[in-house]
Design a protein around this motif. Structure first.
Motif, mmCIF file in Angstrom:
data_model
loop_
_atom_site.group_PDB
_atom_site.id
_atom_site.type_symbol
_atom_site.label_atom_id
_atom_site.label_comp_id
_atom_site.label_asym_id
_atom_site.label_seq_id
_atom_site.Cartn_x
_atom_site.Cartn_y
_atom_site.Cartn_z
ATOM 1 N N ALA A 8 0.873 -1.184 0.000
ATOM 2 C CA ALA A 8 0.000 0.000 0.000
ATOM 3 C C ALA A 8 0.901 1.222 0.000
ATOM 4 O O ALA A 8 2.102 1.121 0.247
ATOM 5 N N PHE A 9 0.341 2.396 -0.282
ATOM 6 C CA PHE A 9 1.154 3.604 -0.347
ATOM 7 C C PHE A 9 1.751 3.942 1.015
ATOM 8 O O PHE A 9 1.113 3.782 2.065
ATOM 9 N N GLY A 10 2.994 4.431 0.988
ATOM 10 C CA GLY A 10 3.670 4.871 2.201
ATOM 11 C C GLY A 10 4.993 4.138 2.384
ATOM 12 O O GLY A 10 5.027 2.897 2.351
ATOM 13 N N LEU A 11 6.067 4.888 2.554
ATOM 14 C CA LEU A 11 7.381 4.273 2.731
ATOM 15 C C LEU A 11 7.407 3.348 3.947
ATOM 16 O O LEU A 11 8.121 2.337 3.943
ATOM 17 N N ASP A 12 6.638 3.670 4.961
ATOM 18 C CA ASP A 12 6.588 2.817 6.147
ATOM 19 C C ASP A 12 5.954 1.464 5.858
ATOM 20 O O ASP A 12 6.088 0.523 6.650
ATOM 21 N N LYS A 13 5.294 1.325 4.703
ATOM 22 C CA LYS A 13 4.667 0.059 4.326
ATOM 23 C C LYS A 13 5.635 -0.872 3.570
ATOM 24 O O LYS A 13 5.333 -2.049 3.359
ATOM 25 N N LEU A 14 6.766 -0.334 3.135
ATOM 26 C CA LEU A 14 7.726 -1.122 2.360
ATOM 27 C C LEU A 14 8.354 -2.187 3.256
ATOM 28 O O LEU A 14 8.968 -1.878 4.268
ATOM 29 N N THR A 15 8.190 -3.457 2.873
ATOM 30 C CA THR A 15 8.635 -4.555 3.729
ATOM 31 C C THR A 15 9.403 -5.593 2.913
ATOM 32 O O THR A 15 9.209 -5.745 1.698
ATOM 33 N N LEU A 16 10.265 -6.311 3.619
ATOM 34 C CA LEU A 16 11.136 -7.308 3.005
ATOM 35 C C LEU A 16 10.467 -8.684 3.062
ATOM 36 O O LEU A 16 9.953 -9.089 4.111
ATOM 37 N N HIS A 17 10.501 -9.393 1.922
ATOM 38 C CA HIS A 17 9.836 -10.699 1.817
ATOM 39 C C HIS A 17 10.772 -11.718 1.176
ATOM 40 O O HIS A 17 11.726 -11.366 0.466
ATOM 41 N N ASP A 18 10.474 -13.001 1.406
ATOM 42 C CA ASP A 18 11.114 -14.101 0.678
ATOM 43 C C ASP A 18 10.158 -14.565 -0.406
ATOM 44 O O ASP A 18 9.022 -14.980 -0.120
ATOM 45 N N LEU A 19 10.618 -14.493 -1.664
ATOM 46 C CA LEU A 19 9.792 -14.879 -2.802
ATOM 47 C C LEU A 19 10.501 -15.975 -3.598
ATOM 48 O O LEU A 19 11.729 -16.109 -3.531
ATOM 49 N N PRO A 20 9.778 -16.750 -4.375
ATOM 50 C CA PRO A 20 10.421 -17.771 -5.212
ATOM 51 C C PRO A 20 11.337 -17.118 -6.253
ATOM 52 O O PRO A 20 11.028 -16.057 -6.795
ATOM 53 N N GLU A 21 12.465 -17.767 -6.509
ATOM 54 C CA GLU A 21 13.356 -17.263 -7.550
ATOM 55 C C GLU A 21 12.727 -17.520 -8.913
ATOM 56 O O GLU A 21 12.303 -18.639 -9.208
ATOM 57 N N PRO A 22 12.638 -16.501 -9.773
ATOM 58 C CA PRO A 22 11.982 -16.692 -11.074
ATOM 59 C C PRO A 22 12.837 -17.530 -12.026
ATOM 60 O O PRO A 22 14.050 -17.657 -11.858
ATOM 61 N N VAL A 23 12.191 -18.088 -13.036
ATOM 62 C CA VAL A 23 12.844 -18.938 -14.029
ATOM 63 C C VAL A 23 12.596 -18.344 -15.413
ATOM 64 O O VAL A 23 11.447 -18.042 -15.764
ATOM 65 N N PRO A 24 13.650 -18.157 -16.216
ATOM 66 C CA PRO A 24 13.448 -17.559 -17.539
ATOM 67 C C PRO A 24 12.826 -18.544 -18.521
ATOM 68 O O PRO A 24 13.169 -19.733 -18.550
ATOM 69 N N GLY A 25 11.919 -18.043 -19.347
ATOM 70 C CA GLY A 25 11.338 -18.826 -20.421
ATOM 71 C C GLY A 25 12.017 -18.488 -21.735
ATOM 72 O O GLY A 25 13.042 -17.782 -21.765
ATOM 73 N N PRO A 26 11.493 -18.933 -22.853
ATOM 74 C CA PRO A 26 12.081 -18.609 -24.161
ATOM 75 C C PRO A 26 12.175 -17.097 -24.370
ATOM 76 O O PRO A 26 11.226 -16.363 -24.106
ATOM 77 N N GLY A 27 13.343 -16.652 -24.825
ATOM 78 C CA GLY A 27 13.567 -15.229 -25.082
ATOM 79 C C GLY A 27 13.759 -14.397 -23.839
ATOM 80 O O GLY A 27 13.852 -13.168 -23.925
ATOM 81 N N GLU A 28 13.862 -15.053 -22.676
ATOM 82 C CA GLU A 28 13.993 -14.331 -21.408
ATOM 83 C C GLU A 28 15.341 -14.589 -20.757
ATOM 84 O O GLU A 28 16.021 -15.574 -21.039
ATOM 85 N N VAL A 29 15.667 -13.681 -19.814
ATOM 86 C CA VAL A 29 16.977 -13.690 -19.168
ATOM 87 C C VAL A 29 16.799 -13.551 -17.668
ATOM 88 O O VAL A 29 16.016 -12.710 -17.204
ATOM 89 N N LEU A 30 17.519 -14.375 -16.902
ATOM 90 C CA LEU A 30 17.525 -14.253 -15.443
ATOM 91 C C LEU A 30 18.728 -13.411 -15.030
ATOM 92 O O LEU A 30 19.869 -13.726 -15.394
ATOM 93 N N VAL A 31 18.477 -12.358 -14.271
ATOM 94 C CA VAL A 31 19.529 -11.440 -13.827
ATOM 95 C C VAL A 31 19.592 -11.457 -12.304
ATOM 96 O O VAL A 31 18.571 -11.294 -11.632
ATOM 97 N N ARG A 32 20.799 -11.686 -11.775
ATOM 98 C CA ARG A 32 21.029 -11.499 -10.338
ATOM 99 C C ARG A 32 21.314 -10.021 -10.119
ATOM 100 O O ARG A 32 22.356 -9.504 -10.510
ATOM 101 N N ILE A 33 20.349 -9.328 -9.539
ATOM 102 C CA ILE A 33 20.455 -7.880 -9.385
ATOM 103 C C ILE A 33 21.422 -7.564 -8.246
ATOM 104 O O ILE A 33 21.315 -8.115 -7.151
ATOM 105 N N GLU A 34 22.369 -6.677 -8.526
ATOM 106 C CA GLU A 34 23.448 -6.394 -7.577
ATOM 107 C C GLU A 34 23.438 -4.962 -7.053
ATOM 108 O O GLU A 34 24.118 -4.660 -6.071
ATOM 109 N N ALA A 35 22.681 -4.092 -7.708
ATOM 110 C CA ALA A 35 22.633 -2.694 -7.273
ATOM 111 C C ALA A 35 21.400 -2.025 -7.841
ATOM 112 O O ALA A 35 20.869 -2.432 -8.884
ATOM 113 N N ALA A 36 20.932 -1.008 -7.150
ATOM 114 C CA ALA A 36 19.801 -0.200 -7.610
ATOM 115 C C ALA A 36 20.052 1.247 -7.216
ATOM 116 O O ALA A 36 20.637 1.510 -6.160
#
Length: 336
Positions: A8-36
């Motif tokens: 929901a809106f609000g920086l105080d609502k931003l929370t850390l979660h464990d999600l399944p690691e995605p899998v690339p399909g045809p024409g797709e690429v899996l990227v390990r994100i290292e910085a933002a």
């Protein structure tokens, strides 16, 4: 994988979660994100000030970079081990966006980069030039490309031209570095003499403290001799009259931000007298991002990173973005 989500809106609502690691399909690429990197748009989206139309839960932030760890069938643009960044508009590849090219953007209509892994269509990714780290590459898809679009695509800035740059934030600092590398002269505005001194260290030809010189447009016009060729307009409605006073006949005002107001109330006479070109700049397309990165590699440029934050402290970067007072980019470096 770990991912920050906004339910929901609000920086105080931003929370850390464990999600399944995605899998690339045809024409797709899996990227390990290292910085933002964080941009004002990210903060506005999180706060609910950008648009009310958000499909929650949202993984925020548009700009990131990381390493390709897997590719789907048919992928040819990138390979495992490449350092890459997703484009701000993943489907805007070149030219003017006359259709749906800008309908999807990272960190809003599609998941952003504040997560450890992401799957992307191969056409949405660009490769880093040699010499850039992931943290540095993450500074370019929005702020760097916006500056490049304004200076190169819209204003055709080159050696000997004059550019007026408002402020010392992410877009402004990128514009200063690019103008200097292009051989252009630059005039930087700020209310901080300390940041103006740093701007001179980065290559600014002249600086103006706008609090000490309220008529900075006239001052910039005089410094350039015939008016500046282009303005990187960060203020918006509140600063546009001064920008028009600063440009030469036929000059360019590139409207990027609106920190000094969004509602425009301006007579047409300054536009006519200056024969002004007013450009609204909304980042840019993949071809321009690739051209920018090629230029960055050729010139050996590195973005100015003001502060780095660990992944678990990502909200602090957004709070500091809102507070201001820094020069360059704020980066969430996952390895920190």
């Amino acid at each position: 994988m770990r991912a920050w989500q906004l339910p929901a809106f609000g920086l105080d609502k931003l929370t850390l979660h464990d999600l399944p690691e995605p899998v690339p399909g045809p024409g797709e690429v899996l990227v390990r994100i290292e910085a933002a990197s964080v941009n004002p748009r990210d903060s506005q989206i999180i706060a609910g000030h950008f648009t009310p139309h958000v499909d929650f839960p949202l993984v925020p932030l548009s700009d990131g970079a990381g390493t390709v760890t897997a590719v789907g069938a048919g992928v040819t643009r990138v390979a495992v081990g490449d350092l890459v960044a997703p484009g701000f508009f993943p489907h805007w590849l070149e030219g003017e966006a006359l259709g749906d090219e800008r309908k999807v953007s990272g960190g809003l209509e599609t998941a952003g980069v504040l997560r450890e892994y992401g799957v992307y269509a191969e056409h949405a990714l660009v490769k880093a030039p040699a010499g850039l780290t992931a943290a540095e590459l993450a500074c370019f898809p929005c702020a760097g490309l916006t500056a490049w679009t304004a200076l190169v695509e819209k204003s055709a800035i080159g050696a000997g031209n004059w550019v007026l740059i408002q402020g010392t934030g992410g877009v402004a600092t990128a514009a200063l570095q690019l103008a200097h590398a292009l051989g252009a002269n630059s005039i930087v505005l700020s209310s901080s003499n300390e940041r103006l001194a740093r701007a001179r260290d980065l290559g600014a030809t002249e600086t103006i403290n706008y609090r000490e010189t309220p008529d900075w447009g006239e001052r910039a016009y005089g410094i350039a001799g015939h008016g500046v060729d282009a303005v990187v307009e960060i203020g918006g409605a509140g600063t546009l009259p001064q920008s028009l006073a600063a440009i030469r006949h036929g000059g360019h005002v590139n409207v990027i931000g609106y920190v000094a107001g969004a509602a425009l109330d301006l007579t047409v006479f300054p536009l006519i007298i200056r024969n002004a070109n007013i450009h609204g700049i909304g980042t840019g397309h993949r071809a321009n991002l690739e051209a920018l990165l090629a230029f960055v590699g050729e010139k050996g440029l590195h973005p100015v990173i003001a502060r780095r934050y660990p992944f678990h402290d990502a909200p602090a970067a957004l709070r500091d973005l809102d507070a201001g007072g820094f020069q360059g980019k704020l980066v969430i470096d996952f390895a920190t």
